[in-house]
Design a protein around this motif. Structure first.
Motif, PDB file in Angstrom:
ATOM      1  N   PHE A  15       0.959  -1.153  -0.029  1.00 27.68           N
ATOM      2  CA  PHE A  15       0.096  -0.018   0.075  1.00 27.68           C
ATOM      3  C   PHE A  15       0.748   1.256   0.050  1.00 27.68           C
ATOM      4  N   PRO A  16       0.571   2.145  -0.474  1.00 24.50           N
ATOM      5  CA  PRO A  16       1.198   3.539  -0.641  1.00 24.50           C
ATOM      6  C   PRO A  16       1.149   4.333   0.662  1.00 24.50           C
ATOM      7  N   LYS A  17       2.311   4.986   0.822  1.00 27.13           N
ATOM      8  CA  LYS A  17       2.328   5.632   2.188  1.00 27.13           C
ATOM      9  C   LYS A  17       0.967   6.547   2.381  1.00 27.13           C
ATOM     10  N   VAL A  18       0.265   7.236   1.339  1.00 33.10           N
ATOM     11  CA  VAL A  18      -1.041   8.029   1.585  1.00 33.10           C
ATOM     12  C   VAL A  18      -2.029   7.032   2.264  1.00 33.10           C
ATOM     13  N   VAL A  19      -2.163   5.838   2.210  1.00 33.92           N
ATOM     14  CA  VAL A  19      -3.090   5.122   2.822  1.00 33.92           C
ATOM     15  C   VAL A  19      -2.823   5.013   4.382  1.00 33.92           C
ATOM     16  N   TYR A  20      -1.446   4.989   4.650  1.00 30.83           N
ATOM     17  CA  TYR A  20      -1.069   4.843   6.290  1.00 30.83           C
ATOM     18  C   TYR A  20      -1.079   5.873   6.806  1.00 30.83           C
ATOM     19  N   ASP A  21      -0.927   7.161   5.998  1.00 25.08           N
ATOM     20  CA  ASP A  21      -0.978   8.602   6.619  1.00 25.08           C
ATOM     21  C   ASP A  21      -2.409   9.075   6.954  1.00 25.08           C
ATOM     22  N   MET A  22      -3.363   8.528   5.969  1.00 24.49           N
ATOM     23  CA  MET A  22      -4.713   9.040   6.035  1.00 24.49           C
ATOM     24  C   MET A  22      -5.290   8.082   7.470  1.00 24.49           C
ATOM     25  N   ALA A  23      -4.903   6.733   7.620  1.00 24.77           N
ATOM     26  CA  ALA A  23      -5.268   5.988   8.701  1.00 24.77           C
ATOM     27  C   ALA A  23      -4.708   6.560  10.017  1.00 24.77           C
ATOM     28  N   GLU A  24      -3.555   6.954   9.962  1.00 22.09           N
ATOM     29  CA  GLU A  24      -3.060   7.617  11.333  1.00 22.09           C
ATOM     30  C   GLU A  24      -3.649   8.841  11.759  1.00 22.09           C
ATOM     31  N   PHE A  25      -4.079   9.693  10.566  1.00 22.15           N
ATOM     32  CA  PHE A  25      -4.662  11.026  10.902  1.00 22.15           C
ATOM     33  C   PHE A  25      -6.078  10.793  11.442  1.00 22.15           C
ATOM     34  N   ALA A  26      -6.794   9.744  10.907  1.00 17.36           N
ATOM     35  CA  ALA A  26      -8.037   9.308  11.515  1.00 17.36           C
ATOM     36  C   ALA A  26      -8.415   8.556  12.641  1.00 17.36           C
ATOM     37  N   LEU A  27      -7.116   7.768  13.146  1.00 15.55           N
ATOM     38  CA  LEU A  27      -7.117   7.013  14.178  1.00 15.55           C
ATOM     39  C   LEU A  27      -7.636   7.769  15.319  1.00 15.55           C
ATOM     40  N   PRO A  28      -7.358   8.983  15.786  1.00 21.88           N
ATOM     41  CA  PRO A  28      -7.859   9.596  17.181  1.00 21.88           C
ATOM     42  C   PRO A  28      -9.163   9.650  17.270  1.00 21.88           C
ATOM     43  N   TYR A  29      -9.942   9.911  15.919  1.00 25.42           N
ATOM     44  CA  TYR A  29     -11.464  10.236  15.904  1.00 25.42           C
ATOM     45  C   TYR A  29     -12.265   8.827  15.949  1.00 25.42           C
ATOM     46  N   TYR A  30     -11.491   7.799  15.266  1.00 29.29           N
ATOM     47  CA  TYR A  30     -12.025   6.357  15.579  1.00 29.29           C
ATOM     48  C   TYR A  30     -12.147   5.890  16.929  1.00 29.29           C
ATOM     49  N   GLU A  31     -11.061   6.024  17.654  1.00 29.55           N
ATOM     50  CA  GLU A  31     -10.928   5.656  19.175  1.00 29.55           C
ATOM     51  C   GLU A  31     -11.816   6.539  20.084  1.00 29.55           C
ATOM     52  N   LYS A  32     -12.012   7.858  19.640  1.00 26.77           N
ATOM     53  CA  LYS A  32     -12.842   8.729  20.535  1.00 26.77           C
ATOM     54  C   LYS A  32     -14.288   7.930  20.255  1.00 26.77           C
ATOM     55  N   LEU A  33     -14.763   7.556  18.990  1.00 25.24           N
ATOM     56  CA  LEU A  33     -16.082   7.064  18.864  1.00 25.24           C
ATOM     57  C   LEU A  33     -16.190   5.492  19.477  1.00 25.24           C
ATOM     58  N   ARG A  34     -14.971   4.981  19.334  1.00 24.93           N
ATOM     59  CA  ARG A  34     -14.938   3.323  19.951  1.00 24.93           C
ATOM     60  C   ARG A  34     -15.109   3.349  21.430  1.00 24.93           C
ATOM     61  N   ASN A  35     -14.667   4.447  22.143  1.00 22.83           N
ATOM     62  CA  ASN A  35     -14.780   4.631  23.497  1.00 22.83           C
ATOM     63  C   ASN A  35     -15.935   5.464  24.104  1.00 22.83           C
ATOM     64  N   HIS A  36     -16.645   5.954  23.162  1.00 28.30           N
ATOM     65  CA  HIS A  36     -17.885   6.663  23.318  1.00 28.30           C
ATOM     66  C   HIS A  36     -18.763   5.950  24.345  1.00 28.30           C
ATOM     67  N   PRO A  37     -19.435   6.370  25.268  1.00 35.09           N
ATOM     68  CA  PRO A  37     -20.410   5.788  26.184  1.00 35.09           C
ATOM     69  C   PRO A  37     -21.752   4.729  25.251  1.00 35.09           C
ATOM     70  N   LYS A  38     -22.044   5.538  24.270  1.00 36.46           N
ATOM     71  CA  LYS A  38     -22.830   5.000  23.381  1.00 36.46           C
ATOM     72  C   LYS A  38     -22.634   4.094  22.346  1.00 36.46           C
ATOM     73  N   CYS A  39     -21.252   3.546  22.360  1.00 32.47           N
ATOM     74  CA  CYS A  39     -21.137   2.454  21.487  1.00 32.47           C
ATOM     75  C   CYS A  39     -20.965   1.382  22.060  1.00 32.47           C
ATOM     76  N   LEU A  40     -21.928   0.384  21.176  1.00 28.56           N
ATOM     77  CA  LEU A  40     -22.312  -0.926  21.721  1.00 28.56           C
ATOM     78  C   LEU A  40     -21.061  -1.922  21.523  1.00 28.56           C
ATOM     79  N   HIS A  41     -20.977  -2.670  22.703  1.00 29.82           N
ATOM     80  CA  HIS A  41     -19.757  -3.705  22.552  1.00 29.82           C
ATOM     81  C   HIS A  41     -20.231  -5.080  22.742  1.00 29.82           C
ATOM     82  N   LEU A  42     -19.459  -6.215  22.455  1.00 27.20           N
ATOM     83  CA  LEU A  42     -19.505  -7.461  22.970  1.00 27.20           C
ATOM     84  C   LEU A  42     -19.738  -7.659  24.503  1.00 27.20           C
ATOM     85  N   ASP A  43     -20.549  -8.490  24.883  1.00 25.34           N
ATOM     86  CA  ASP A  43     -20.460  -8.944  26.368  1.00 25.34           C
ATOM     87  C   ASP A  43     -19.200  -9.351  26.859  1.00 25.34           C
ATOM     88  N   SER A  44     -18.498  -9.985  25.959  1.00 23.43           N
ATOM     89  CA  SER A  44     -17.126 -10.841  26.227  1.00 23.43           C
ATOM     90  C   SER A  44     -16.289 -10.741  25.367  1.00 23.43           C
TER      91      SER A  44
END
Length: 277
Positions: free
Chosen positions: A248-277
């Motif tokens: 994959f070209p560098k731009v793929v990883y650059d965009m993923a790194e830039f987006a990661l904090p927003y994903y983690e924010k949503l993943r850890n949001h109290p309204k995010c549904l999670h598996l029981d185990s």
């Protein structure tokens, strides 16, 4: 909501990013025949409509009737006398103009790890004629962080709409489809049954999935939804090419790194549904 309860037909929208698994998620939701889908109407307006801000590469199809105001009117005019209504769309298509979001719909959000999203996007671009990296740059929204748009939309809904929205991670659905689809359906008041776990091959007809001609035309040419079309259920025919040996070209990883904090924010949001185990 279980099938033993009286059917409660509702209107729901799931906002997401491209290549999030949202197409197969939508196919699951509509597989029991009791749900009508509007497939990316705002994205059609954004890319192919006369007022679109993110036009597709030169030579793409046009949708003269698709404006965001028109989409809002169409969705709000839909009733649920016969079937529930489910809208699948991209958050960046309403970014900065939340007034066009349809009233009377329950909002929900689907996320996926950014590196998986952008690698999938690159793979899809590799199936198109021409240079994959140039295709990747041409088709992704210019100067737009698609994960920030999704995060901003969550903040807007949380701050301005009195509703109990939810967030779902595609990785969790893939790990345990039955558990996560039931949790999602219970949260948005859609009916869950095991029929949502498997389906027939192919993309649904217009009667079930309402979308612009531009979507079906580009799908016929580029097969953006090939994995979904050939699948028959969760984990059945849904391909996840191994990373080993792929480049994959560098731009793929650059965009993923830039987006990661927003994903983690949503993943850890109290309204995010999670598996029981």
């Amino acid at each position: 909501m279980s099938t033993s309860e009286k059917p409660n037909r509702v209107r729901v929208v799931v906002w997401t990013v491209p290549r999030s698994g949202s197409t197969v998620f939508t196919k699951s939701i509509t597989s029991n025949g009791d749900v009508k889908c509007f497939f990316e109407p705002y994205a059609v307006a954004e890319h192919y409509g006369p007022e679109g801000r993110l036009k597709a590469p030169e030579g793409g199809p046009e949708e003269p009737t698709y404006t965001v105001e028109a989409v809002k009117e169409w969705l709000e005019a839909e009733d649920t006398s016969e079937r529930s209504v489910f809208v699948k769309d991209l958050a960046y298509a309403v970014d900065g103009r939340y007034h066009v979001m349809p009233k009377g719909y329950r909002n929900s959000f689907l996320i996926r790890k950014p590196v998986s999203v952008f690698k999938s996007y690159y793979r899809a671009c590799s199936r198109m004629p021409g240079d994959p990296e140039q295709n990747y740059r041409d088709w992704l929204p210019k100067d737009v962080n698609i994960f920030k748009c999704l995060s901003d939309l969550v903040e807007y809904v949380e701050s301005n709409m009195e509703e109990d929205f939810c967030i779902l991670d595609f990785a969790d659905v893939m790990k345990n489809p039955a558990e996560m689809m039931k949790k999602y359906c219970d949260k948005v008041d859609l009916i869950y049954n095991d029929g949502l776990l498997h389906w027939e091959q192919g993309l649904p007809e217009e009667e079930t999935w309402v979308t612009g001609n531009a979507i079906r035309e580009t799908e016929a040419e580029f097969q953006w939804m090939a994995n979904c079309a050939t699948s028959t259920g969760w984990g059945k025919g849904i391909k996840h090419p191994p990373a080993e040996g792929e480049a994959f070209p560098k731009v793929v990883y650059d965009m993923a790194e830039f987006a990661l904090p927003y994903y983690e924010k949503l993943r850890n949001h109290p309204k995010c549904l999670h598996l029981d185990s």
